[in-house]
Design a protein around this motif. Structure first.
Motif, PDB file in Angstrom:
ATOM      1  N   THR A 124      -5.169  -1.971 -10.223  1.00  0.00           N
ATOM      2  CA  THR A 124      -5.675  -3.101 -11.012  1.00  0.00           C
ATOM      3  C   THR A 124      -6.524  -2.670 -12.198  1.00  0.00           C
ATOM      4  N   ILE A 157       0.843  -1.206   0.000  1.00  0.00           N
ATOM      5  CA  ILE A 157       0.000   0.000   0.000  1.00  0.00           C
ATOM      6  C   ILE A 157       0.872   1.247   0.000  1.00  0.00           C
ATOM      7  N   ILE A 176     -11.147  -6.274  -0.337  1.00  0.00           N
ATOM      8  CA  ILE A 176      -9.782  -5.816  -0.611  1.00  0.00           C
ATOM      9  C   ILE A 176      -8.817  -6.994  -0.590  1.00  0.00           C
ATOM     10  N   TYR A 192      -3.931 -10.110  -7.085  1.00  0.00           N
ATOM     11  CA  TYR A 192      -2.911  -9.190  -7.602  1.00  0.00           C
ATOM     12  C   TYR A 192      -1.502  -9.745  -7.371  1.00  0.00           C
ATOM     13  N   VAL A 230      -6.235  -8.325  -3.424  1.00  0.00           N
ATOM     14  CA  VAL A 230      -4.792  -8.331  -3.175  1.00  0.00           C
ATOM     15  C   VAL A 230      -4.201  -9.707  -3.467  1.00  0.00           C
ATOM     16  N   PHE A 263      -6.162   0.223  -4.787  1.00  0.00           N
ATOM     17  CA  PHE A 263      -6.097  -0.999  -5.588  1.00  0.00           C
ATOM     18  C   PHE A 263      -6.969  -0.921  -6.841  1.00  0.00           C
TER      19      PHE A 263
END
Length: 704
Positions: A172, A141, A183, A190, A187, A168
Motif C-alpha cells: 500500500t 498474503i 491489518i 485495499y 486489507v 501490506f
C-alpha cells in the motif's frame, strides 16, 4: 545417509528444525483444527457417522461421473451459463485469456481456488497483461510474497502479524501497525476497489450439482460472493470430481467440509449459484456472463486406476494435514509441491507426475492417521505406499529403508547371536559406523535381543487347559519373539488363566515395513503367506490374538487391502483381536479375573499408538488396568509420537532427528503430568517415549 535426489529435501527439513517459528505456528493451528473438530462432533448427531455417508456418496458419484458430468453440463447450459471442458491446464489458460481479450478485460479478482493453483493459472494470465489479485486474505498474503500455500486451508499460517503488516506496508505504500485489527482495516480498504472494479471474477467451486446445474462455494470471508456477483463476468474453474448427483449429496458435503477442516457447522458463507441474472444489460456494454470450466488434467486416468481412484473422493478439507505428524514440523513448502500434506502426495503423483511426488513422499511415515480423520475415509496410507512402490521401480530403495524392511531378519540374527549383537549395539564406535554405513541411528536406543526366542520357548510350554472355553491362535510378531519373549509368555498365561487353549500357528512377521517403505510386492507376498497360514485356524473357530498394535493392524486392516478383500483375508481380519479387549471380554463372559498384582494407588499416562486408533484406541488396555485399581490418563497431542514404526530408528533428518522433533510436544505433556510411569502397547513407541521423556515406559503386562 543422503542421496543426491533428496539433498534438497534434507536442506528443507534441516531449515525447519533449526527455525521452529513457522512449525510452531502451524502446530498450534493444526491442534486448534483437531480440537474444534472434536468438539463439533460431540454436538453432531451420530458423531463421526457422517463419514460413512460421505464415503458412499463419493463412491457412487465417481463411479457414475461420466453421466453426472453430462447431466451437469446440460442443466448449467439450460440456465444460460457457458461450459467449457478442459482436458489440460493449457486449455484453461487459453480459454481464460481469449475470454478476457474478447471482453477487453484487464482486471481479474480471484477467490481461493485450489484447482487454479493446481494448474498455476495466475502467472500466464499476468503475462498476458491481466492484473490478477487474490482476495482471500491468506492467498493474498501468499501472492504478495510470491510463495505457495503452507497449508491447504490456512495458506499463510506461517506468517506472523508483524511480518504481515510489513507485507501490506509494501503493497500500500503506507504504514501498517503489526496487530490483527489494524491489518484487517488496511486489507478491507485495499480490497474494496478491487472487488468493485474487477471486470472478471474468478472462483473455484466446492460442489457442482448434476440434477440442478448449480455450483456451491463455501467461504468464511465472503470474498467469493463479491468476486462471483459484482463483476460482469464470472469464471468458475472446477475439477470434474466435484460434481455430485443431488442436492442431498451437496448438503452432506457442506457439512463435511467445514467440520473436518476447522470444526465449523457450517462455513460463514455458503453461496449457491444457478447461472446469472441479467442485471446490468442494456447499457451498451458486455452482458453479464457465467462461464464454468470443468478440468480433467489427469482425473480420467485417476478414475480408471484402482490405486489412485480414491484420490477423487477428496473434498479438500485439509483434515489430513491437521493430523500429519511430519507435515506439522516441516510445513507445506517441504511436504508438498502445490497440493501439500498426505493427500498432496496422491494428487501430486496424479497431476504433476510420479517423479515430483516421489521427491517428498518419504516424509510420509505411514502412521495411518490421515485415513482415521478423513471425512471420506480415503485410504491414503496405502495409496502413498503404492506411489512409493511405483517410484522405487525407477529409483530403487534408499539403503536405510532396505535395512528397515529387513528388520525381522536382522532380529532373527540378533537373537541367535545375542551376546555379540547386544555388545555391538552398546558399543559407541560400532554404532557410529552403523549410522554412517547402513543408516541405523547411533543416537537411538535399540532394545537388546534375547535367546531363546518366544517361539522356541512356546514349544516347551506344557500347560494344557482341561476344558477350554475359547481357542486362540497367537500372533507374536518381531519384538515379543526376539527381544522380549517374557512379554509373549505373559500374554499366553493370561489367556490360559481364562480357559483359552493357545496355539502358535506357523507365521512370519507382519511385514508392515514393506508397506511403509513401498515394497508392495513383498508386502503382498507376506500378507498372502500369513493369511494362508492363519486361515485354517480361523475356519476352525480360533480367534487370532496379537499383542503388537501394528501387527494387529496389519492383520485386520492392511492384509484385506493388499489381497483385494479376498475371502481368506476377510476371514482372518474378522477373527483378529487386540489382546486386552479380548481379555476383558473373557473376564466378562466367565465372571473370572486371573489373580494379579493390585495397581491401586498408581497413576499411569497412557499413549495410544497410531495404528491402534483404527482398532480400539487402547480402550481395552485402559479398562484392563483400571479393573486392577490403576488410575489411567490418556495423554496425547492428537497425532503421532514421531517414531513411525522403524522410521525413528533411521539416522539423520529423514529419521531420528525429525522423529524426535515430532515427539517434542508429546514428551512435554508426559513430563508435565503427575504420573508414576507411561504405559503403551507398542514396542517402538515405548522406545521413543523412554528416550524423549526420561520416564519409565511399560507394556501393561509388565505391570503384573
Amino acid at each position: 545417509m543422503t542421496t543426491q535426489r533428496y539433498e534438497r529435501l534434507y536442506e528443507k527439513i534441516d531449515a525447519s528444525l533449526k527455525d521452529r517459528s513457522a512449525s510452531d505456528a502451524l502446530l498450534r493451528c493444526m491442534k486448534r483444527g483437531r480440537d474444534t473438530r472434536a468438539a463439533a462432533l460431540e454436538t453432531l448427531p451420530g458423531g463421526t457417522a457422517f463419514r460413512n455417508d460421505v464415503r458412499k456418496a463419493k463412491e457412487r458419484c465417481i463411479e457414475d461421473l461420466p453421466r453426472l458430468k453430462k447431466q451437469f453440463i446440460e442443466n448449467v447450459e439450460k440456465r444460460g451459463a457457458k461450459v467449457f471442458e478442459a482436458k489440460t491446464p493449457a486449455d484453461v489458460i487459453k480459454y481464460c485469456i481469449d475470454l478476457a481479450k474478447e471482453r477487453g478485460a484487464t482486471h481479474l479478482a480471484k477467490s481461493k481456488s485450489l484447482t487454479t493453483e493446481e494448474i498455476e493459472l495466475n502467472r500466464p494470465l499476468m503475462d498476458a497483461g491481466i492484473d490478477v489479485v487474490e482476495t482471500d486474505l491468506g492467498e493474498l498474503i501468499i501472492q504478495l510474497v510470491n510463495e505457495k500455500p503452507f497449508h491447504l486451508v490456512f495458506p499463510s499460517v506461517h506468517k506472523m502479524a508483524p511480518e504481515v503488516a510489513k507485507i501490506f506496508e509494501k503493497a500500500t505504500g503506507k504504514p501498517v501497525e503489526g496487530n490483527i485489527p489494524s491489518i484487517m482495516k488496511v486489507v478491507r480498504k485495499y480490497l474494496r476497489p478491487i472487488f468493485l472494479n474487477a471486470e472478471i471474477g474468478m472462483t473455484g467451486a466446492n460442489i457442482g450439482i448434476a440434477e440442478t446445474g448449480a455450483i456451491c462455494i463455501e467461504t468464511n470471508e465472503g470474498n467469493a460472493r463479491n468476486v462471483s456477483s459484482i463483476g460482469k463476468c464470472h469464471i468458475c474453474v472446477m475439477g470434474m470430481e466435484k460434481i455430485v448427483e443431488t442436492i442431498e449429496d451437496a448438503m452432506l458435503m457442506i457439512l463435511a467440509h467445514p467440520v473436518s477442516a476447522s470444526g465449523q457447522l457450517p462455513t460463514t458463507y455458503v453461496t449457491w449459484m444457478h447461472g446469472r441474472n441479467p442485471l446490468g444489460e442494456g447499457d451498451g456494454k458486455n452482458a453479464r456472463e457465467s462461464h464454468i470450466i470443468i478440468l480433467d488434467n489427469g482425473r480420467t486416468e485417476m478414475r480408471d486406476d484402482p490405486d489412485y481412484r480414491e484420490s477423487l473422493y477428496c473434498i479438500r478439507c485439509g483434515a489430513c494435514m491437521n493430523v500429519c505428524p511430519t507435515s506439522g514440523i516441516v510445513g507445506g513448502h517441504t511436504f508438498g509441491h502445490i497440493y501439500p500434506g498426505p493427500m498432496g502426495i496422491c494428487w501430486t503423483a496424479a497431476v504433476h507426475g510420479l517423479e515430483t511426488a516421489g521427491n517428498f513422499a518419504p516424509l510420509c511415515i505411514s502412521c495411518g492417521l490421515c485415513k482415521e480423520i478423513c471425512p471420506a475415509i480415503i485410504d491414503m496410507p496405502h495409496m502413498i505406499a503404492e506411489i512409493k512402490h511405483r517410484d522405487a521401480k525407477k529409483h530403487g530403495y534408499p539403503l536405510p529403508n532396505k535395512v528397515m524392511m529387513g528388520a525381522d531378519k536382522a532380529a532373527r540374527l540378533g537373537s541367535v547371536t545375542a551376546a555379540v549383537a547386544n555388545f555391538s549395539l552398546n558399543t559407541r564406535a560400532i554404532r557410529k559406523l552403523m549410522d554412517k554405513t547402513i543408516g541405523l541411528s547411533a543416537d537411538r536406543n535399540v532394545p537388546p535381543f534375547t535367546y531363546p526366542t518366544f517361539m522356541q520357548r512356546f514349544k516347551d510350554h506344557r500347560l494344557k487347559v482341561v476344558a477350554p472355553q475359547r481357542k486362540v491362535a497367537f500372533f507374536v510378531d518381531v519384538y515379543a519373539n526376539y527381544n522380549d519373549p517374557d512379554l509373549g509368555m505373559a500374554a499366553v498365561r493370561q489367556l490360559e488363566a481364562l480357559d483359552c487353549e493357545v496355539v502358535l500357528p506357523p507365521q512370519d512377521a507382519s511385514g508392515y515395513p514393506f508397506i511403509a517403505y513401498g515394497d508392495l510386492d513383498r508386502a503382498r507376498k507376506t500378507a498372502a503367506g500369513n493369511v494362508a497360514k492363519l486361515f485354517p485356524y480361523a475356519n476352525q473357530g480360533y480367534d487370532i490374538v496379537s499383542i503388537e498394535p501394528t501387527a494387529t493392524y496389519s492383520l485386520a486392516e492392511s492384509y484385506p487391502h493388499l489381497l483385494k478383500n479376498n475371502n481368506a483375508s476377510r476371514r482372518v481380519a474378522d477373527h483378529t483381536h487386540e489382546l486386552f479387549e479380548y481379555l476383558n471380554k473373557l473376564e466378562e463372559d466367565t465372571g473370572n479375573a486371573p489373580m494379579s498384582r493390585s495397581l491401586k494407588g498408581r497413576k499411569f499416562g497412557f499413549h495410544i499408538p497410531c495404528h491402534q486408533r483404527a482398532l480400539g484406541s487402547g480402550h481395552g488396555a485402559i479398562e484392563w488396568l483400571r479393573r486392577r485399581g490403576a488410575e489411567v490418563e490418556v495423554i496425547e497431542t492428537g497425532t503421532c509420537c514421531g517414531m513411525g514404526g522403524t522410521f525413528g530408528l533411521k539416522a539423520g533428518l529423514l529419521g531420528h532427528k525429525l522423529s524426535m522433533a515430532v515427539g517434542d510436544a508429546l514428551f512435554d505433556l508426559f513430563k508435565a503430568a503427575e504420573i508414576d510411569a507411561i504405559v503403551t502397547e507398542s514396542s517402538v513407541c515405548k522406545i521413543q517415549l523412554a528416550e524423549g521423556t526420561g520416564l519409565e515406559v511399560f507394556h501393561p503386562l509388565q505391570l503384573l
